[in-house]
Design a protein around this motif. Sequence first.
Motif, PDB file in Angstrom:
ATOM      1  N   ILE A  38       1.774 -11.078  -2.874  1.00 35.87           N
ATOM      2  CA  ILE A  38       1.956 -10.035  -1.919  1.00 35.87           C
ATOM      3  C   ILE A  38       0.584  -9.551  -1.528  1.00 35.87           C
ATOM      4  N   THR A  39      -0.370  -9.778  -2.446  1.00 37.35           N
ATOM      5  CA  THR A  39      -1.706  -9.450  -2.072  1.00 37.35           C
ATOM      6  C   THR A  39      -2.357 -10.552  -1.207  1.00 37.35           C
ATOM      7  N   ALA A  40      -2.210 -11.853  -1.360  1.00 39.50           N
ATOM      8  CA  ALA A  40      -2.354 -12.972  -0.535  1.00 39.50           C
ATOM      9  C   ALA A  40      -1.928 -12.925   0.794  1.00 39.50           C
ATOM     10  N   TYR A  41      -0.659 -12.265   0.903  1.00 37.95           N
ATOM     11  CA  TYR A  41       0.028 -12.120   2.265  1.00 37.95           C
ATOM     12  C   TYR A  41      -0.618 -10.999   3.129  1.00 37.95           C
ATOM     13  N   ALA A  42      -0.742  -9.778   2.182  1.00 34.84           N
ATOM     14  CA  ALA A  42      -1.534  -8.731   3.004  1.00 34.84           C
ATOM     15  C   ALA A  42      -2.727  -9.183   3.328  1.00 34.84           C
ATOM     16  N   ALA A  43      -3.549  -9.929   2.708  1.00 37.65           N
ATOM     17  CA  ALA A  43      -5.050 -10.183   3.031  1.00 37.65           C
ATOM     18  C   ALA A  43      -5.161 -11.412   4.045  1.00 37.65           C
TER      19      ALA A  43
ATOM     20  N   SER B 112      -4.176  -4.044   6.763  1.00 32.93           N
ATOM     21  CA  SER B 112      -4.261  -5.448   5.883  1.00 32.93           C
ATOM     22  C   SER B 112      -5.524  -4.835   4.656  1.00 32.93           C
ATOM     23  N   ILE B 113      -6.346  -4.025   4.830  1.00 26.33           N
ATOM     24  CA  ILE B 113      -7.210  -3.812   3.727  1.00 26.33           C
ATOM     25  C   ILE B 113      -6.439  -2.909   2.780  1.00 26.33           C
ATOM     26  N   LEU B 114      -5.435  -1.879   3.128  1.00 30.91           N
ATOM     27  CA  LEU B 114      -4.747  -0.882   2.155  1.00 30.91           C
ATOM     28  C   LEU B 114      -3.682  -2.122   1.485  1.00 30.91           C
ATOM     29  N   GLY B 115      -3.087  -2.888   2.079  1.00 28.88           N
ATOM     30  CA  GLY B 115      -2.294  -3.996   1.558  1.00 28.88           C
ATOM     31  C   GLY B 115      -3.031  -4.659   0.360  1.00 28.88           C
ATOM     32  N   LEU B 116      -4.276  -5.314   0.851  1.00 36.23           N
ATOM     33  CA  LEU B 116      -5.058  -5.967  -0.149  1.00 36.23           C
ATOM     34  C   LEU B 116      -5.511  -5.163  -1.360  1.00 36.23           C
ATOM     35  N   CYS B 117      -5.802  -3.776  -1.132  1.00 40.71           N
ATOM     36  CA  CYS B 117      -6.220  -3.150  -2.005  1.00 40.71           C
ATOM     37  C   CYS B 117      -5.070  -2.740  -3.223  1.00 40.71           C
ATOM     38  N   MET B 118      -3.918  -2.304  -2.471  1.00 45.57           N
ATOM     39  CA  MET B 118      -2.691  -2.330  -3.538  1.00 45.57           C
ATOM     40  C   MET B 118      -2.198  -3.328  -3.897  1.00 45.57           C
ATOM     41  N   GLY B 119      -2.238  -4.220  -3.524  1.00 47.33           N
ATOM     42  CA  GLY B 119      -2.007  -5.599  -4.155  1.00 47.33           C
ATOM     43  C   GLY B 119      -2.801  -5.877  -5.434  1.00 47.33           C
ATOM     44  N   ALA B 120      -4.289  -6.053  -4.993  1.00 45.49           N
ATOM     45  CA  ALA B 120      -5.180  -5.995  -6.119  1.00 45.49           C
ATOM     46  C   ALA B 120      -4.965  -4.898  -7.545  1.00 45.49           C
ATOM     47  N   LEU B 121      -4.560  -3.760  -7.019  1.00 42.63           N
ATOM     48  CA  LEU B 121      -4.165  -2.850  -7.908  1.00 42.63           C
ATOM     49  C   LEU B 121      -3.053  -3.161  -8.819  1.00 42.63           C
ATOM     50  N   MET B 122      -1.959  -3.684  -8.296  1.00 41.28           N
ATOM     51  CA  MET B 122      -0.636  -4.144  -8.887  1.00 41.28           C
ATOM     52  C   MET B 122      -1.018  -5.467  -9.905  1.00 41.28           C
ATOM     53  N   CYS B 123      -1.993  -6.316  -9.251  1.00 43.72           N
ATOM     54  CA  CYS B 123      -2.291  -7.394  -9.902  1.00 43.72           C
ATOM     55  C   CYS B 123      -3.059  -6.699 -11.278  1.00 43.72           C
ATOM     56  N   VAL B 124      -3.919  -5.847 -11.120  1.00 46.05           N
ATOM     57  CA  VAL B 124      -4.469  -5.372 -12.339  1.00 46.05           C
ATOM     58  C   VAL B 124      -3.627  -4.828 -13.559  1.00 46.05           C
ATOM     59  N   ILE B 125      -2.910  -4.159 -12.871  1.00 43.80           N
ATOM     60  CA  ILE B 125      -1.739  -3.490 -13.683  1.00 43.80           C
ATOM     61  C   ILE B 125      -0.846  -4.556 -14.342  1.00 43.80           C
ATOM     62  N   GLY B 126      -0.757  -5.412 -13.653  1.00 38.57           N
ATOM     63  CA  GLY B 126       0.123  -6.568 -14.443  1.00 38.57           C
ATOM     64  C   GLY B 126      -0.567  -7.158 -15.198  1.00 38.57           C
ATOM     65  N   LEU B 127      -1.882  -7.541 -15.251  1.00 38.33           N
ATOM     66  CA  LEU B 127      -2.660  -8.334 -15.967  1.00 38.33           C
ATOM     67  C   LEU B 127      -3.039  -7.594 -17.362  1.00 38.33           C
ATOM     68  N   PHE B 128      -3.124  -6.267 -17.133  1.00 44.85           N
ATOM     69  CA  PHE B 128      -3.554  -5.474 -18.450  1.00 44.85           C
ATOM     70  C   PHE B 128      -2.714  -4.794 -19.182  1.00 44.85           C
ATOM     71  N   PHE B 129      -1.417  -4.274 -18.303  1.00 41.41           N
ATOM     72  CA  PHE B 129      -0.378  -3.459 -19.012  1.00 41.41           C
ATOM     73  C   PHE B 129       0.733  -4.191 -18.864  1.00 41.41           C
TER      74      PHE B 129
END
Length: 113
Positions: free
Chosen positions: A50-55, A14-31
Amino acid sequence: MKRRVKLRPSRASSILGLCMGALMCVIGLFFAVPTFGLVGILWTVMAACITAYAAMPLFREDGSDGRTVIIEDEDDPAGDAEQRLRSLQDLLDKGLITREEYDKKRRDVIDKL
């Protein structure tokens, strides 16, 4: 007999899914959003979902991800075999099958145990 089982992913997954989802959100917002516009927005929204579901298991009281699985236990094969052997004996006693048929079917039932 049916049993209900709630799925409980490990805390680490769950923590890994949360971290990966947060990373994808940051990539989405800034790139992705500045570069691809509407597609980037879609990317970011999907990453957030996906981040919310993983968390979700991290914040639920029972630690499950909300899914329930129903498991049906199989009948006891030994009890079934006993019933079949009794039925065979009854057929033999009534003269509805021969001794050879009885022996063959009895051997089949025992071999399946």
